[in-house]
Design a protein around this motif. Structure first.
Motif, PDB file in Angstrom:
ATOM      1  N   ASN A 127      13.432  -9.482   4.896  1.00 29.39           N
ATOM      2  CA  ASN A 127      14.358  -9.925   5.935  1.00 29.39           C
ATOM      3  C   ASN A 127      13.794  -9.694   7.332  1.00 29.39           C
ATOM      4  OD1 ASN A 127      16.401 -10.703   4.099  1.00 29.39           O
ATOM      5  ND2 ASN A 127      17.083  -8.564   3.926  1.00 29.39           N
ATOM      6  N   HIS A 128      13.049  -8.562   7.483  1.00 31.42           N
ATOM      7  CA  HIS A 128      12.624  -8.186   8.830  1.00 31.42           C
ATOM      8  C   HIS A 128      11.116  -7.999   8.997  1.00 31.42           C
ATOM      9  CE1 HIS A 128      16.800  -7.683   9.930  1.00 31.42           C
ATOM     10  NE2 HIS A 128      16.993  -6.877   8.897  1.00 31.42           N
ATOM     11  N   ALA A 129      10.470  -7.293   8.055  1.00 32.15           N
ATOM     12  CA  ALA A 129       9.065  -6.944   8.313  1.00 32.15           C
ATOM     13  C   ALA A 129       8.278  -6.796   7.028  1.00 32.15           C
ATOM     14  CB  ALA A 129       8.996  -5.635   9.108  1.00 32.15           C
ATOM     15  N   VAL A 130       6.992  -7.114   7.134  1.00 30.34           N
ATOM     16  CA  VAL A 130       6.008  -6.768   6.114  1.00 30.34           C
ATOM     17  C   VAL A 130       4.988  -5.844   6.772  1.00 30.34           C
ATOM     18  CG1 VAL A 130       4.186  -7.614   4.583  1.00 30.34           C
ATOM     19  CG2 VAL A 130       6.295  -8.946   4.882  1.00 30.34           C
ATOM     20  N   VAL A 131       4.655  -4.776   6.080  1.00 33.58           N
ATOM     21  CA  VAL A 131       3.714  -3.790   6.612  1.00 33.58           C
ATOM     22  C   VAL A 131       2.474  -3.760   5.728  1.00 33.58           C
ATOM     23  CG1 VAL A 131       3.341  -1.383   7.235  1.00 33.58           C
ATOM     24  CG2 VAL A 131       5.642  -2.382   7.431  1.00 33.58           C
ATOM     25  N   VAL A 132       1.305  -3.901   6.347  1.00 32.61           N
ATOM     26  CA  VAL A 132       0.037  -3.765   5.638  1.00 32.61           C
ATOM     27  C   VAL A 132      -0.466  -2.338   5.843  1.00 32.61           C
ATOM     28  CG1 VAL A 132      -2.335  -4.572   5.410  1.00 32.61           C
ATOM     29  CG2 VAL A 132      -0.507  -6.203   5.946  1.00 32.61           C
ATOM     30  N   ALA A 133      -0.564  -1.586   4.749  1.00 34.11           N
ATOM     31  CA  ALA A 133      -1.063  -0.212   4.787  1.00 34.11           C
ATOM     32  C   ALA A 133      -2.083  -0.044   3.661  1.00 34.11           C
ATOM     33  CB  ALA A 133       0.092   0.779   4.637  1.00 34.11           C
ATOM     34  N   THR A 134      -3.043  -0.958   3.630  1.00 30.93           N
ATOM     35  CA  THR A 134      -3.977  -1.034   2.510  1.00 30.93           C
ATOM     36  C   THR A 134      -5.217  -0.158   2.680  1.00 30.93           C
ATOM     37  OG1 THR A 134      -4.824  -3.047   3.547  1.00 30.93           O
ATOM     38  CG2 THR A 134      -3.291  -3.315   1.727  1.00 30.93           C
ATOM     39  N   GLY A 163       0.350   7.282  -3.756  1.00 29.45           N
ATOM     40  CA  GLY A 163      -0.195   8.443  -3.069  1.00 29.45           C
ATOM     41  C   GLY A 163      -1.506   8.104  -2.400  1.00 29.45           C
ATOM     42  N   GLY A 164      -2.220   7.122  -2.961  1.00 35.70           N
ATOM     43  CA  GLY A 164      -3.366   6.529  -2.287  1.00 35.70           C
ATOM     44  C   GLY A 164      -4.616   7.382  -2.180  1.00 35.70           C
ATOM     45  N   GLU A 165      -5.518   6.921  -1.327  1.00 29.54           N
ATOM     46  CA  GLU A 165      -6.852   7.493  -1.183  1.00 29.54           C
ATOM     47  C   GLU A 165      -6.809   8.979  -0.865  1.00 29.54           C
ATOM     48  OE1 GLU A 165     -10.708   5.923  -1.793  1.00 29.54           O
ATOM     49  OE2 GLU A 165      -8.812   4.834  -1.673  1.00 29.54           O
ATOM     50  N   CYS A 166      -5.976   9.359   0.092  1.00 28.88           N
ATOM     51  CA  CYS A 166      -5.940  10.758   0.544  1.00 28.88           C
ATOM     52  C   CYS A 166      -5.605  11.705  -0.593  1.00 28.88           C
ATOM     53  CB  CYS A 166      -4.937  10.904   1.682  1.00 28.88           C
ATOM     54  SG  CYS A 166      -4.827  12.591   2.335  1.00 28.88           S
ATOM     55  N   SER A 167      -4.659  11.342  -1.399  1.00 29.44           N
ATOM     56  CA  SER A 167      -4.186  12.248  -2.455  1.00 29.44           C
ATOM     57  C   SER A 167      -5.179  12.409  -3.596  1.00 29.44           C
ATOM     58  CB  SER A 167      -2.859  11.722  -3.032  1.00 29.44           C
ATOM     59  OG  SER A 167      -1.856  11.704  -2.049  1.00 29.44           O
ATOM     60  N   TYR A 197       1.263   9.427  11.660  1.00 32.48           N
ATOM     61  CA  TYR A 197       1.882   9.399  12.996  1.00 32.48           C
ATOM     62  C   TYR A 197       2.250   7.972  13.367  1.00 32.48           C
ATOM     63  CZ  TYR A 197       1.330   9.103  18.163  1.00 32.48           C
ATOM     64  OH  TYR A 197       1.461   8.821  19.502  1.00 32.48           O
ATOM     65  N   GLN A 198       1.323   7.036  13.151  1.00 31.14           N
ATOM     66  CA  GLN A 198       1.620   5.627  13.395  1.00 31.14           C
ATOM     67  C   GLN A 198       2.794   5.156  12.540  1.00 31.14           C
ATOM     68  OE1 GLN A 198      -1.977   3.504  12.501  1.00 31.14           O
ATOM     69  NE2 GLN A 198      -3.186   4.548  14.065  1.00 31.14           N
ATOM     70  N   ALA A 199       2.824   5.619  11.294  1.00 31.58           N
ATOM     71  CA  ALA A 199       3.880   5.200  10.374  1.00 31.58           C
ATOM     72  C   ALA A 199       5.256   5.655  10.843  1.00 31.58           C
ATOM     73  CB  ALA A 199       3.590   5.735   8.972  1.00 31.58           C
ATOM     74  N   GLY A 259       0.825  -1.204   0.000  1.00 37.02           N
ATOM     75  CA  GLY A 259       0.000   0.000   0.000  1.00 37.02           C
ATOM     76  C   GLY A 259       0.854   1.245   0.000  1.00 37.02           C
ATOM     77  N   ALA A 260       0.819   2.000  -1.111  1.00 38.16           N
ATOM     78  CA  ALA A 260       1.673   3.174  -1.258  1.00 38.16           C
ATOM     79  C   ALA A 260       0.888   4.466  -1.129  1.00 38.16           C
ATOM     80  CB  ALA A 260       2.410   3.131  -2.599  1.00 38.16           C
ATOM     81  N   GLY A 261      -0.067   4.485  -0.186  1.00 30.55           N
ATOM     82  CA  GLY A 261      -0.724   5.737   0.150  1.00 30.55           C
ATOM     83  C   GLY A 261       0.169   6.566   1.046  1.00 30.55           C
ATOM     84  N   ALA A 262      -0.410   7.621   1.606  1.00 29.20           N
ATOM     85  CA  ALA A 262       0.376   8.519   2.462  1.00 29.20           C
ATOM     86  C   ALA A 262       0.998   7.773   3.632  1.00 29.20           C
ATOM     87  CB  ALA A 262      -0.516   9.651   2.962  1.00 29.20           C
ATOM     88  N   VAL A 263       0.270   6.828   4.198  1.00 36.90           N
ATOM     89  CA  VAL A 263       0.769   6.078   5.355  1.00 36.90           C
ATOM     90  C   VAL A 263       1.897   5.148   4.932  1.00 36.90           C
ATOM     91  CG1 VAL A 263       0.140   4.420   7.148  1.00 36.90           C
ATOM     92  CG2 VAL A 263      -1.444   6.255   6.528  1.00 36.90           C
ATOM     93  N   GLY A 264       1.693   4.392   3.850  1.00 36.36           N
ATOM     94  CA  GLY A 264       2.733   3.499   3.366  1.00 36.36           C
ATOM     95  C   GLY A 264       3.999   4.246   2.969  1.00 36.36           C
ATOM     96  N   GLU A 265       3.825   5.396   2.311  1.00 31.55           N
ATOM     97  CA  GLU A 265       4.981   6.209   1.933  1.00 31.55           C
ATOM     98  C   GLU A 265       5.774   6.640   3.164  1.00 31.55           C
ATOM     99  OE1 GLU A 265       3.550   8.523  -2.124  1.00 31.55           O
ATOM    100  OE2 GLU A 265       2.953   9.316  -0.178  1.00 31.55           O
TER     101      GLU A 265
END
Length: 470
Positions: A138-145, A40-44, A319-321, A12-18
């Motif tokens: 190697n370390h993490a997968v992040v879901v920002a969908t 850029g996702g939903e917000c943009s 903020y969470q990101a 997910g490459a929205g604002a949070v994923g970015e």
């Protein structure tokens, strides 16, 4: 099937994923972003930016009309074509080339396509051509969908092809009449915008407007919308039917017609097709996380933004990101994790310090715990109200200014736990309240934070006077 490896995979490459990708890269990790739509996702493209662009022209026009002297200079109506063109500029005409350039400049890799988990730290990406790539972390997968609109169970609704917020914010041809189901933030903001665009607006809100806010917020917004010609129906539709001439909407007692209908009744997690079953998680559910955004019962999967259902707001997701990106770096490098309350690796503000602005006219700006919720939590509260129109700066801002402010105070701790401002141009008051709550600034100390005169922020002094000297 190609195979690649990075330290972190972000779905997910929205604002949070970015944001989380950027923080991880700044910490020295390799990161790949995966996006199936626009970077850029939903917000943009369909939410924050286009919706506020639709609303802003009307707010500016009415602000001028409320000041004697400039009111006489305003002789025309809103230029709808110019308004929509300005909206388009904020979405870059739904072209993400600029966002892609930023991703590349930031040192983040990008893959286009639909991503699905395929076991721990493994993601399969299918592009538009059907080509499949396997990514390993190697370390993490992040879901920002993010999230999707939630459709209520109304007879005929799906067949009526209702608009979602995406269609409403990207409108090209303004409907003559517009029905909105839902009295929350999206519903009232789109009612505000479409009245400015020239639509006849009917808003269906069974429980009133802006539930979850202080009662006076919804009341003042409803009063203003009605004054501008909106019809507010305190009943839910029972049947919707698309006809050759538009949409027919029925409640238990009345019938209505509209050219188009918008569904604004909440959101649902965008997790139904991202492979959660391959890692033992329920498909389609919100992802439950700890304060570092780590999905419970995992040590590698993170969920950030709407998808964790903590605060469905772009600024809270970002903020969470920031916190999650930094903690992923710390864990990857074996560095200490600062996960105590208000630590650098946690999103403590999600618990009782979330700011939100509803861009209606009047604006609604709130942060923290509302008075009813504070009482339910057993807090001994003092509720302090003040008419913002009585403040000198407000009367200068607009003739016959109408607005209301409320502080919710914890009597025992003598700190503010909630604040709400309703009125023209109150959004910029909100951050001071947010700082007071996050910093747990004692009421006695706030007396020394002197508001400038004559500004609307003088309402802070009047609220403190209503509280009384400690």
């Amino acid at each position: 099937m190609a195979e690649n490896r990075w330290d972190v995979i972000v779905i997910g490459a929205g604002a949070v994923g970015e944001n989380i990708a950027d923080r991880a890269v700044q910490g020295g990790l390799s990161v790949v972003l995966v996006e199936s739509e626009l970077v850029g996702g939903e917000c943009s493209y369909w939410a924050c930016m286009p919706s506020k662009a639709l609303i802003r022209s009307g707010l500016a026009l009415r602000a001028a009309q409320r000041v004697d002297g400039t009111a006489q200079a305003v002789t025309g109506d809103i230029d709808v074509a110019a308004l929509l063109a300005r909206r388009d500029s904020f979405t870059s005409n739904w072209d993400d080339a600029g966002q892609v350039r930023w991703v590349e400049k930031a040192g983040i890799d990008l893959r286009r396509g639909h991503a699905r988990l395929d076991g721990a730290k493994r993601v399969i990406v299918t592009d538009d051509n059907g080509d499949v790539t396997t990514l390993n972390a190697n370390h993490a997968v992040v879901v920002a969908t993010g999230s999707d609109p939630k459709l209520p169970d109304i007879s005929g609704l799906v067949d009526a092809q209702p608009w979602t917020p995406r269609e409403a914010t990207s409108v090209k041809e303004v409907p003559e009449s517009f029905a909105i189901i839902g009295g929350g933030v999206v519903g009232v903001e789109m009612a505000t915008a479409y009245l400015d665009l020239g639509s006849k607006v009917t808003l269906f809100a069974r429980s009133g407007l802006l539930n979850g806010q202080e009662d006076f917020a919804g009341d003042l917004v409803a009063k203003a919308l009605r004054a501008r010609g909106a019809t507010i129906v305190t009943a839910s539709p029972t049947r919707v039917k698309r006809t050759a001439h538009g949409v027919e909407i029925e409640t238990e007692t009345e019938s209505f017609t509209a050219s188009e209908i918008l569904i604004a009744t909440g959101r649902t997690a965008r997790t139904s097709d991202i492979g959660l079953d391959t890692v033992g998680l329920p498909v389609g559910d919100w992802l439950s996380v700890d304060d570092t955004m780590l999905v419970h019962d995992t040590d590698w999967l993170y969920a950030v933004g709407d998808v964790n259902h903590r605060a469905l707001l772009t600024h809270q997701g970002k903020y969470q990101a920031r916190a999650a990106g930094d903690v992923i770096v710390a864990r990857a490098k074996g560095e200490p994790v600062d996960d105590a309350p208000w630590g650098s690796h946690v999103a403590t503000a999600d618990h009782g310090a979330v700011p939100q602005v509803t861009f209606t006219d009047p604006e609604v700006a709130s942060v923290g715990i509302m008075s009813a919720d504070a009482q339910k939590q057993g807090i001994d509260v003092q509720i302090v109200d003040y008419n913002i129109g009585w403040v000198a700066g407000a009367s200068l801002q607009a003739d016959n200014y109408e607005g209301q402010a409320r502080l919710v105070i914890d009597r025992e701790l003598q700190v503010i736990v909630g604040a709400t401002f309703v009125g023209q141009d109150v959004a910029e008051l909100l951050h001071s309240a947010t700082i007071a709550i996050v910093g747990e600034v004692p009421i006695a100390r706030l007396w020394h934070a002197v508001p400038s005169y004559p500004t609307i922020s003088e309402v802070w002094l009047r609220l403190l006077e209503a509280v009384g000297r400690p």
